[in-house]
Design an enzyme around this catalytic site. Structure first.
Site, PDB file in Angstrom:
ATOM      1  CD  GLU A 171     -10.408   4.770   0.731  1.00 56.38           C
ATOM      2  OE1 GLU A 171     -10.235   5.993   0.589  1.00 56.38           O
ATOM      3  OE2 GLU A 171      -9.700   3.912   0.161  1.00 56.38           O
TER       4      GLU A 171
ATOM      5  CE  LYS B   5      -4.543  -1.428   1.383  1.00 56.21           C
ATOM      6  NZ  LYS B   5      -4.463  -2.900   1.566  1.00 56.21           N
TER       7      LYS B   5
ATOM      8  CB  SER C   3      -0.390  -8.225  -1.376  1.00 55.17           C
ATOM      9  OG  SER C   3      -1.269  -9.039  -0.629  1.00 55.17           O
TER      10      SER C   3
HETATM   11  C1  LIG Z   1      -5.351  -3.884   1.183  1.00 58.39           C
HETATM   12  C2  LIG Z   1      -4.684  -5.150   0.904  1.00 58.39           C
HETATM   13  C3  LIG Z   1      -5.069  -5.965  -0.194  1.00 58.39           C
HETATM   14  C4  LIG Z   1      -6.243  -5.653  -1.069  1.00 58.39           C
HETATM   15  O1  LIG Z   1      -6.173  -4.461  -1.748  1.00 58.39           O
HETATM   16  P1  LIG Z   1      -5.886  -4.378  -3.313  1.00 58.39           P
HETATM   17  O2  LIG Z   1      -6.145  -2.964  -3.641  1.00 58.39           O
HETATM   18  O3  LIG Z   1      -6.817  -5.322  -4.003  1.00 58.39           O
HETATM   19  O4  LIG Z   1      -4.484  -4.774  -3.502  1.00 58.39           O
HETATM   20  C5  LIG Z   1      -4.341  -7.114  -0.434  1.00 58.39           C
HETATM   21  N1  LIG Z   1      -3.319  -7.483   0.348  1.00 58.39           N
HETATM   22  C6  LIG Z   1      -2.926  -6.744   1.414  1.00 58.39           C
HETATM   23  C7  LIG Z   1      -1.791  -7.214   2.246  1.00 58.39           C
HETATM   24  C8  LIG Z   1      -3.598  -5.565   1.725  1.00 58.39           C
HETATM   25  O5  LIG Z   1      -3.209  -4.843   2.793  1.00 58.39           O
END
Ligand SMILES: *Cc1c(COP(=O)(O)O)cnc(C)c1O
Length: 415
Positions: free
Chosen positions: A126, A104, A392
């Site tokens: 948000e 993020k 992610s």
């Molecule tokens: C917020 C988040 C997501 C989902 O958000 P996307 O905008 O779809 O990437 C996925 N993985 C993690 C670790 C997150 O914090």
């Protein structure tokens, strides 16, 4: 050790001037916002394109990504996991090693720099699980910007540690009580407040969705993921991956990984949260089960009930618990370039445990959905092939959820 990586700053596959991604005769995306928001959105669009062409802006952005966020993140060959499955080699893109523990920050660094450049004194955002709120509060502290985070009261209760983190970072966390008091209501409230305050306030949107130019802008800030992964895979494995897999909430980590790979001969897979099962109503799989419609300012796929109301979603991972999805992913699916897959709560939890025990990496529950699907896909392939999975985020934030769920499952097992 992070070395200097050379990024491609050309904007590939840009949407049309109205922010549309065309597929099969449907114009996904666009800008379906209140009249009063049109001007501030246009100002952001103009500022973004100017900044993107400005060498000083890019230098500062890339310098922060390197020295503050810790990019380039590693690409890791999960050998034990691959061997255990007996199929393709699994490579993990380690976005979990970014500062604040997820992808993020790539986006919030870019947007905060833009806000700063536009002379805004205040940022709002948000948040659902609190991850985007924390990433925004972090850059607000870094740039000395005032920061208000809108969060559903229900989410504040479920995500108390992140609320505390945001407050420590100097942000105000403002509870939202409308609707189901969750993420979609927080977006509506932040948009409403922005309309009244756009003179001095910049809205840092958290994913590759919303009205144009957000889907484009957020994508551009996240393509560092796919660009690095592509080059790292070539360098480490001597070839490109056969399949690339990412989980989808709003779609930012997925478009960040997959966008720079779409012109290669690579199968692209987006994994949605199947919650209690796609046959139930308790999931968040907008691409798999939704239909085209307008949500939060753009045309994309969304989940709605028979009355045309946005359907309450469910996922074990708060970050995937969103009824919409970014318009570019919707267009890529519609055109046949993107395959969609899903993983249930139980499959994600099993993948969470497997990766932790076999590789010593505790993944976020969101990322565990991509790992579950990636493992399933890899198992059906041969050991010369490669599956690239976007990890992610890290799972520290999810330990409470996992602890409760495992205790619950153990109790049920006893009966
Ligand atoms: C917020 C988040 C997501 C989902 O958000 P996307 O905008 O779809 O990437 C996925 N993985 C993690 C670790 C997150 O914090």
């Amino acid at each position: 050790m992070s070395t200097d990586f050379t990024y491609d700053l050309t904007i590939h596959h840009a949407p049309d001037e109205g922010g549309h991604f065309l597929a099969n005769g449907t114009l996904f995306g666009g800008c379906f916002a209140a009249e009063t928001l049109m001007q501030p959105l246009q100002e952001i669009e103009t500022a973004f394109f100017e900044a993107w062409q400005d060498e000083a802006f890019q230098q500062e952005r890339l310098s922060l990504l390197k020295h503050y966020a810790g990019r380039a993140t590693p690409l890791y060959h999960a050998k034990r996991l691959s061997k255990e499955l007996g199929g393709a080699q699994i490579y993990l893109k380690r976005e979990d090693l970014n500062h604040t523990g997820a992808h993020k920050l790539n986006n919030t660094i870019g947007q905060a720099l833009l806000a700063h450049r536009m002379g805004k004194k205040k940022v709002i955002a948000e948040t659902g699980a609190g991850q985007h709120g924390v990433a925004t509060a972090t850059v607000a502290a870094l740039f000395g910007l005032q920061c208000d985070i809108y969060m559903g009261r229900e989410d504040m209760r479920r995500q108390a540690p992140n609320v505390f983190r945001m407050k420590l970072l100097g942000a105000n966390v403002i509870p939202v009580d409308s609707g189901t008091a969750t993420l979609k209501d927080a977006v509506n409230e932040a948009l409403r407040v922005w309309v009244a305050n756009c003179e001095d306030t910049f809205y840092i949107f958290g994913t590759a969705a919303g009205p144009h130019p957000f889907p484009l802008m957020v994508r551009q800030f996240h393509t560092v993921i796919g660009q690095e992964a592509r080059a790292q895979c070539l360098a480490q494995a001597g070839k490109l991956p056969d399949v690339a897999v990412a989980c989808v909430g709003g779609g930012s980590n997925a478009i960040g990984l997959l966008h720079p790979l779409q012109d290669d001969d690579i199968r692209l897979v987006a994994v949605e949260a199947a919650g209690c099962g796609l046959e139930t109503k308790q999931h968040a799989a907008a691409l798999c089960k939704g239909k085209a419609g307008i949500i939060h300012g753009s045309l994309s796929y969304l989940l709605e009930n028979d009355e045309g109301q946005v359907q309450p979603t469910h996922s074990i991972s708060a970050g995937l618990d969103y009824p919409g999805v970014g318009p570019e992913l919707a267009a890529m699916m519609e055109s046949g370039r993107l395959d969609v897959d899903s993983a249930t709560d139980d499959e994600a939890l099993a993948a969470f445990q497997t990766l932790t025990q076999v590789e010593g990496i505790i993944p976020a529950l969101e990322s565990s959905h991509a790992i579950a699907a990636g493992m399933r896909i890899a198992a059906s392939m041969n050991p010369e092939q490669i599956v690239l999975v976007n990890l992610s985020g890290r799972g520290d934030k999810d330990l409470g959820t996992v602890m409760d769920k495992l205790a619950e499952d153990a109790k049920e097992g006893d009966q």
